[in-house]
Design a protein around this motif. Structure first.
Motif, PDB file in Angstrom:
ATOM      1  N   UNK A  45      -1.016  -2.118  14.094  1.00  0.00           N
ATOM      2  CA  UNK A  45      -1.084  -0.679  13.839  1.00  0.00           C
ATOM      3  C   UNK A  45      -1.236  -0.398  12.346  1.00  0.00           C
ATOM      4  N   UNK A  46      -1.754   0.770  12.061  1.00  0.00           N
ATOM      5  CA  UNK A  46      -1.885   1.205  10.671  1.00  0.00           C
ATOM      6  C   UNK A  46      -0.518   1.208   9.993  1.00  0.00           C
ATOM      7  N   UNK A  47       0.503   1.670  10.713  1.00  0.00           N
ATOM      8  CA  UNK A  47       1.861   1.728  10.165  1.00  0.00           C
ATOM      9  C   UNK A  47       2.379   0.344   9.814  1.00  0.00           C
ATOM     10  N   UNK A  48       2.109  -0.628  10.679  1.00  0.00           N
ATOM     11  CA  UNK A  48       2.564  -1.998  10.410  1.00  0.00           C
ATOM     12  C   UNK A  48       1.859  -2.571   9.191  1.00  0.00           C
ATOM     13  N   UNK A  49       0.570  -2.282   9.044  1.00  0.00           N
ATOM     14  CA  UNK A  49      -0.176  -2.758   7.879  1.00  0.00           C
ATOM     15  C   UNK A  49       0.328  -2.096   6.595  1.00  0.00           C
ATOM     16  N   UNK A  50       0.594  -0.799   6.660  1.00  0.00           N
ATOM     17  CA  UNK A  50       1.115  -0.089   5.483  1.00  0.00           C
ATOM     18  C   UNK A  50       2.475  -0.657   5.086  1.00  0.00           C
ATOM     19  N   UNK A  51       3.323  -0.916   6.075  1.00  0.00           N
ATOM     20  CA  UNK A  51       4.640  -1.486   5.788  1.00  0.00           C
ATOM     21  C   UNK A  51       4.502  -2.868   5.144  1.00  0.00           C
ATOM     22  N   UNK A  52       3.607  -3.695   5.670  1.00  0.00           N
ATOM     23  CA  UNK A  52       3.400  -5.026   5.112  1.00  0.00           C
ATOM     24  C   UNK A  52       2.830  -4.945   3.694  1.00  0.00           C
ATOM     25  N   UNK A  53       1.938  -3.989   3.474  1.00  0.00           N
ATOM     26  CA  UNK A  53       1.414  -3.780   2.121  1.00  0.00           C
ATOM     27  C   UNK A  53       2.559  -3.430   1.168  1.00  0.00           C
ATOM     28  N   UNK A  54       3.458  -2.561   1.614  1.00  0.00           N
ATOM     29  CA  UNK A  54       4.604  -2.189   0.787  1.00  0.00           C
ATOM     30  C   UNK A  54       5.492  -3.371   0.475  1.00  0.00           C
ATOM     31  N   UNK A  55       5.682  -4.248   1.469  1.00  0.00           N
ATOM     32  CA  UNK A  55       6.503  -5.442   1.252  1.00  0.00           C
ATOM     33  C   UNK A  55       5.896  -6.313   0.158  1.00  0.00           C
ATOM     34  N   UNK A  56       4.612  -6.590   0.261  1.00  0.00           N
ATOM     35  CA  UNK A  56       3.987  -7.467  -0.738  1.00  0.00           C
ATOM     36  C   UNK A  56       3.885  -6.797  -2.108  1.00  0.00           C
ATOM     37  N   UNK A  57       3.715  -5.485  -2.139  1.00  0.00           N
ATOM     38  CA  UNK A  57       3.727  -4.782  -3.424  1.00  0.00           C
ATOM     39  C   UNK A  57       5.107  -4.897  -4.070  1.00  0.00           C
ATOM     40  N   UNK A  58       6.151  -4.771  -3.265  1.00  0.00           N
ATOM     41  CA  UNK A  58       7.520  -4.898  -3.775  1.00  0.00           C
ATOM     42  C   UNK A  58       7.798  -6.323  -4.253  1.00  0.00           C
ATOM     43  N   UNK A  59       7.385  -7.313  -3.478  1.00  0.00           N
ATOM     44  CA  UNK A  59       7.579  -8.707  -3.880  1.00  0.00           C
ATOM     45  C   UNK A  59       6.832  -8.980  -5.183  1.00  0.00           C
ATOM     46  N   UNK A  60       5.603  -8.501  -5.274  1.00  0.00           N
ATOM     47  CA  UNK A  60       4.802  -8.709  -6.496  1.00  0.00           C
ATOM     48  C   UNK A  60       5.494  -8.076  -7.699  1.00  0.00           C
ATOM     49  N   UNK A  61       6.003  -6.869  -7.533  1.00  0.00           N
ATOM     50  CA  UNK A  61       6.674  -6.204  -8.656  1.00  0.00           C
ATOM     51  C   UNK A  61       7.956  -6.925  -9.046  1.00  0.00           C
ATOM     52  N   UNK A  62       8.733  -7.371  -8.061  1.00  0.00           N
ATOM     53  CA  UNK A  62       9.951  -8.124  -8.375  1.00  0.00           C
ATOM     54  C   UNK A  62       9.620  -9.411  -9.128  1.00  0.00           C
ATOM     55  N   UNK A  63       8.574 -10.101  -8.699  1.00  0.00           N
ATOM     56  CA  UNK A  63       8.169 -11.337  -9.387  1.00  0.00           C
ATOM     57  C   UNK A  63       7.678 -11.045 -10.799  1.00  0.00           C
ATOM     58  N   UNK A  64       6.895  -9.996 -10.971  1.00  0.00           N
ATOM     59  CA  UNK A  64       6.388  -9.652 -12.309  1.00  0.00           C
ATOM     60  C   UNK A  64       7.535  -9.244 -13.238  1.00  0.00           C
ATOM     61  N   UNK A  65       8.493  -8.512 -12.704  1.00  0.00           N
ATOM     62  CA  UNK A  65       9.655  -8.115 -13.503  1.00  0.00           C
ATOM     63  C   UNK A  65      10.429  -9.351 -13.955  1.00  0.00           C
ATOM     64  N   UNK A  66      10.597 -10.305 -13.066  1.00  0.00           N
ATOM     65  CA  UNK A  66      11.281 -11.545 -13.423  1.00  0.00           C
ATOM     66  C   UNK A  66      10.492 -12.292 -14.497  1.00  0.00           C
TER      67      UNK A  66
END
Length: 186
Positions: free
Chosen positions: A9-30
């Motif tokens: 679903x579109x919602x599942x894809x949006x949620x997964x996109x948010x997860x990877x965006x959050x992981x990427x930001x946490x890694x970049x911050x580190x």
């Protein structure tokens, strides 16, 4: 490889996109040397996406970025790479398994009626249909690991070997386990 099964679903894809965006930001911050966020940040990520902390710890940033781009392409109407559907299923099934384990902490050999109730509750909670067989497997998982139950169900859902799914979702874990001689542990 592109999944031939039902498009997530579109919602599942949006949620997964948010997860990877959050992981990427946490890694970049580190990488920038910023302070480690509060534990609540990691807890919230793990609650929404069980298993995501493993990705945060093990996936190289270029892999995280590539995953993010693949999801954005899918959201723009492109093909769904197999790992995307597998990951959505992985998170949902692991969420269902954890719900079952919490609800049946003292009742590992529950009645058929109770197993049916647990299946219904976990299905509603996780947004994926699970059955009594999944409940029973979760309550008595192989080698005590519910991830094995999740991978076996993914194998059945996607008609792909569990080992291939696991290697695609968590490639760095495969490398570490092979080096330690613990290839079969999930």
């Amino acid at each position: 490889m592109v999944v031939k099964a039902e498009r997530p679903s579109h919602e599942a894809l949006v949620a997964l996109e948010g997860k990877y965006a959050e992981i990427a930001e946490l890694r970049r911050a580190r990488d920038r040397g910023e302070p480690i966020p509060e534990k609540a940040v990691f807890k919230a990520l793990a609650e929404r996406f069980p298993g995501a902390l493993c990705e945060l710890d093990t996936l190289p940033l270029d892999v995280v970025d590539a995953r993010l781009e693949a999801i954005r392409s899918a959201l723009a109407g492109g093909g769904i790479e197999a790992w995307i559907a597998w990951m959505i299923g992985y998170h949902a099934l692991l969420r269902a398994s954890l719900r079952i384990r919490i609800r049946a902490v003292r009742d590992r050999s529950c009645s058929d009626e109770r197993a049916g109730e647990l299946a219904k509750d976990a299905s509603m909670h996780a947004g994926i249909e699970v059955d009594v067989a999944f409940v029973r497997a979760t309550l008595r998982p192989p080698a005590g690991r519910i991830a094995a139950v999740v991978y076996m169900r993914l194998e059945a859902l996607f008609d792909a070997p569990a080992s291939a799914i696991r290697a695609a979702l968590f490639p760095r874990l495969r490398d570490r386990r092979a080096a330690s001689g613990d290839e079969q542990a999930w």
